[in-house]
Design an enzyme around this catalytic site. Structure first.
Site, PDB file in Angstrom:
ATOM      1  N   GLY A   9    -114.753   9.999  65.382  1.00 16.75           N
ATOM      2  CA  GLY A   9    -115.050  11.422  65.197  1.00 16.75           C
ATOM      3  C   GLY A   9    -114.421  12.294  66.270  1.00 16.75           C
ATOM      4  N   SER A  12    -113.181  16.826  66.254  1.00 18.94           N
ATOM      5  CA  SER A  12    -113.825  18.088  66.638  1.00 18.94           C
ATOM      6  C   SER A  12    -114.843  17.851  67.748  1.00 18.94           C
ATOM      7  CB  SER A  12    -114.515  18.736  65.418  1.00 18.94           C
ATOM      8  OG  SER A  12    -115.660  17.995  65.056  1.00 18.94           O
ATOM      9  N   GLY A  13    -115.410  18.944  68.229  1.00 19.33           N
ATOM     10  CA  GLY A  13    -116.555  18.882  69.140  1.00 19.33           C
ATOM     11  C   GLY A  13    -116.376  17.995  70.360  1.00 19.33           C
ATOM     12  N   SER A 142    -129.084  11.013  71.712  1.00 18.38           N
ATOM     13  CA  SER A 142    -129.580  12.385  71.696  1.00 18.38           C
ATOM     14  C   SER A 142    -131.020  12.396  72.173  1.00 18.38           C
ATOM     15  CB  SER A 142    -129.521  12.952  70.284  1.00 18.38           C
ATOM     16  OG  SER A 142    -130.240  14.157  70.224  1.00 18.38           O
ATOM     17  N   TYR A 190    -131.620  12.069  60.905  1.00 14.90           N
ATOM     18  CA  TYR A 190    -130.685  12.163  62.035  1.00 14.90           C
ATOM     19  C   TYR A 190    -131.323  11.613  63.299  1.00 14.90           C
ATOM     20  CZ  TYR A 190    -128.019  14.287  65.864  1.00 14.90           C
ATOM     21  OH  TYR A 190    -127.297  14.494  67.020  1.00 14.90           O
TER      22      TYR A 190
HETATM   23  P1  NDP Z   1    -119.125  17.528  65.437  1.00 17.40           P
HETATM   24  O1  NDP Z   1    -119.652  17.776  64.067  1.00 17.40           O
HETATM   25  O2  NDP Z   1    -118.218  18.542  66.033  1.00 17.40           O
HETATM   26  O3  NDP Z   1    -118.364  16.131  65.492  1.00 17.40           O
HETATM   27  C1  NDP Z   1    -118.747  15.059  64.698  1.00 17.40           C
HETATM   28  C2  NDP Z   1    -117.533  14.255  64.333  1.00 17.40           C
HETATM   29  O4  NDP Z   1    -117.946  13.159  63.511  1.00 17.40           O
HETATM   30  C3  NDP Z   1    -116.492  15.032  63.530  1.00 17.40           C
HETATM   31  O5  NDP Z   1    -115.226  14.754  64.086  1.00 17.40           O
HETATM   32  C4  NDP Z   1    -116.615  14.451  62.136  1.00 17.40           C
HETATM   33  O6  NDP Z   1    -115.414  14.426  61.406  1.00 17.40           O
HETATM   34  C5  NDP Z   1    -117.033  13.025  62.465  1.00 17.40           C
HETATM   35  N1  NDP Z   1    -117.588  12.348  61.294  1.00 17.40           N
HETATM   36  C6  NDP Z   1    -118.625  12.714  60.512  1.00 17.40           C
HETATM   37  N2  NDP Z   1    -118.785  11.844  59.504  1.00 17.40           N
HETATM   38  C7  NDP Z   1    -117.835  10.887  59.660  1.00 17.40           C
HETATM   39  C8  NDP Z   1    -117.473   9.734  58.929  1.00 17.40           C
HETATM   40  N3  NDP Z   1    -118.107   9.394  57.805  1.00 17.40           N
HETATM   41  N4  NDP Z   1    -116.445   8.977  59.383  1.00 17.40           N
HETATM   42  C9  NDP Z   1    -115.768   9.328  60.488  1.00 17.40           C
HETATM   43  N5  NDP Z   1    -116.057  10.424  61.216  1.00 17.40           N
HETATM   44  C10 NDP Z   1    -117.076  11.193  60.796  1.00 17.40           C
HETATM   45  O7  NDP Z   1    -120.409  17.310  66.327  1.00 17.40           O
HETATM   46  P2  NDP Z   1    -120.615  16.984  67.912  1.00 17.40           P
HETATM   47  O8  NDP Z   1    -119.321  16.948  68.605  1.00 17.40           O
HETATM   48  O9  NDP Z   1    -121.668  17.883  68.383  1.00 17.40           O
HETATM   49  O10 NDP Z   1    -121.255  15.531  67.843  1.00 17.40           O
HETATM   50  C11 NDP Z   1    -120.725  14.423  68.536  1.00 17.40           C
HETATM   51  C12 NDP Z   1    -121.842  13.488  68.953  1.00 17.40           C
HETATM   52  O11 NDP Z   1    -122.686  14.119  69.907  1.00 17.40           O
HETATM   53  C13 NDP Z   1    -122.753  13.049  67.816  1.00 17.40           C
HETATM   54  O12 NDP Z   1    -123.024  11.673  67.960  1.00 17.40           O
HETATM   55  C14 NDP Z   1    -124.015  13.844  68.035  1.00 17.40           C
HETATM   56  O13 NDP Z   1    -125.155  13.182  67.540  1.00 17.40           O
HETATM   57  C15 NDP Z   1    -124.030  13.913  69.546  1.00 17.40           C
HETATM   58  N6  NDP Z   1    -124.850  14.956  70.105  1.00 17.40           N
HETATM   59  C16 NDP Z   1    -124.507  16.290  69.945  1.00 17.40           C
HETATM   60  C17 NDP Z   1    -125.299  17.266  70.490  1.00 17.40           C
HETATM   61  C18 NDP Z   1    -124.974  18.700  70.341  1.00 17.40           C
HETATM   62  O14 NDP Z   1    -125.711  19.527  70.870  1.00 17.40           O
HETATM   63  N7  NDP Z   1    -123.907  19.088  69.659  1.00 17.40           N
HETATM   64  C19 NDP Z   1    -126.489  16.931  71.264  1.00 17.40           C
HETATM   65  C20 NDP Z   1    -126.756  15.531  71.362  1.00 17.40           C
HETATM   66  C21 NDP Z   1    -125.944  14.597  70.819  1.00 17.40           C
HETATM   67  P3  NDP Z   1    -114.812  15.719  60.650  1.00 17.40           P
HETATM   68  O15 NDP Z   1    -114.103  16.507  61.726  1.00 17.40           O
HETATM   69  O16 NDP Z   1    -113.868  15.123  59.664  1.00 17.40           O
HETATM   70  O17 NDP Z   1    -115.949  16.454  60.048  1.00 17.40           O
END
Ligand code: NDP
Length: 266
Positions: A9, A12-13, A142, A190
């Site tokens: 993943g 993004s993010g 998380s 989740y």
């Molecule tokens: P984003 O939604 O920005 O990133 C999530 C990523 O996961 C994206 O790149 C997405 O791909 C990918 N993804 C989703 N489904 C699939 C799949 N089936 N196969 C492959 N890739 C997949 O969120 P975050 O950056 O915030 O999240 C990253 C991590 O941080 C997660 O584990 C989240 O639980 C954790 N987290 C985030 C917090 C927050 O405040 N944001 C707090 C605590 C934990 P695509 O770009 O194609 O959609």
């Protein structure tokens, strides 16, 4: 040689910010394991990650076949594996009905936990073969799955119960789509998946650390309130959540800062 790290993943993010932070050190080659190749390529380019520091490989965690295919492709690339970061996740807080992975598992637990579990289990062999001095397997956790925190006490709370739903296949047909066998709740699914992520690292540590020397870790990156994770949430939430985290809970971190933190752990 450069360290070789897989980040799921990374399109993004947090995943993208981490890839960027690692690439900038000049000491890492990042394998971005993503479900959308073009999106990942555009993201890497616009983040300014130099071409020689990353490779994009297709991985859809919502399909166990895709996970196996990814592992085969990675092995064929001939690269070593020094660190695996399981970062991808989906969060479906407003879903009224469950949706499912290719294998028929509820989508949040199927993607965040089961897909990553298989990936970790298969790549353990590859990590084991690496001669890198600090081999690691990291799953992003998380605090929402931890009831010893404020955020973890916001209902619905994570609870795996006796895991009867998981044992029944998590398919919502003959059994529940929830691990504990209860009725579907996307936000809880989740949180449950994140508990599974954290428990997986504890159990891998217990079973494999001594024998392999691999460090198994799970971490909370801080509240990165601006990422795509909240894309399924209602618009008012998406508007108010970042300032709430910045000024009230003070748990907010920027994508850049969270990426630097995860890079440091790697
Ligand atoms: P984003 O939604 O920005 O990133 C999530 C990523 O996961 C994206 O790149 C997405 O791909 C990918 N993804 C989703 N489904 C699939 C799949 N089936 N196969 C492959 N890739 C997949 O969120 P975050 O950056 O915030 O999240 C990253 C991590 O941080 C997660 O584990 C989240 O639980 C954790 N987290 C985030 C917090 C927050 O405040 N944001 C707090 C605590 C934990 P695509 O770009 O194609 O959609």
């Amino acid at each position: 040689r450069k360290g070789s790290v897989i980040i799921t993943g990374a399109s993004s993010g947090l995943g993208l910010a981490t890839a960027k932070a690692l690439a900038e050190t000049g000491k890492w080659h990042v394998i971005m394991a993503c479900r959308d190749f073009l999106k990942a390529e555009r993201a890497a380019k616009s983040a300014g990650i130099a071409k020689e520091n990353y490779t994009i490989m297709h991985l859809d965690l919502a399909s166990l076949d895709s996970v196996r295919q990814f592992v085969d492709n990675f092995r064929q690339s001939g690269r070593p594996l020094d660190v695996l970061v399981c970062n991808a996740a989906v969060y479906l807080p407003t879903a009224r009905e469950p949706t499912y992975t290719a294998d028929g598992f509820e989508l949040s637990v199927g993607t965040n936990h089961l897909g990553h579990f298989l990936l970790s289990r298969l790549l353990l062999d590859d990590l084991n073969k690496s001669d890198y001095p600090s081999k690691r397997l990291i799953i992003v956790g998380s605090i929402t799955g931890n009831t010893n925190t404020l955020a973890g006490n916001v209902p619905p709370k994570a609870n795996l119960g006796d895991m009867r739903g998981l044992a029944g296949g998590l398919n919502g047909l003959n059994t529940s789509a929830m691990i504990d066998g209860g009725s579907f709740d996307g936000a809880k699914a989740y949180k449950d998946s994140k508990v599974c992520n954290m428990l997986t690292m504890q159990e891998f540590h217990r079973r494999y650390h001594d024998e392999t020397g691999i460090t198994f870790a799970s971490l909370y990156p801080g509240c990165i309130a601006t990422t795509g994770l909240f894309r399924e949430h209602i618009p008012l939430f998406r508007l108010l959540f970042p300032p709430f985290q910045k000024y009230i809970t003070k748990g907010f971190v920027s994508e850049d800062e969270s990426g630097k933190r995860l890079a440091q752990v790697i």
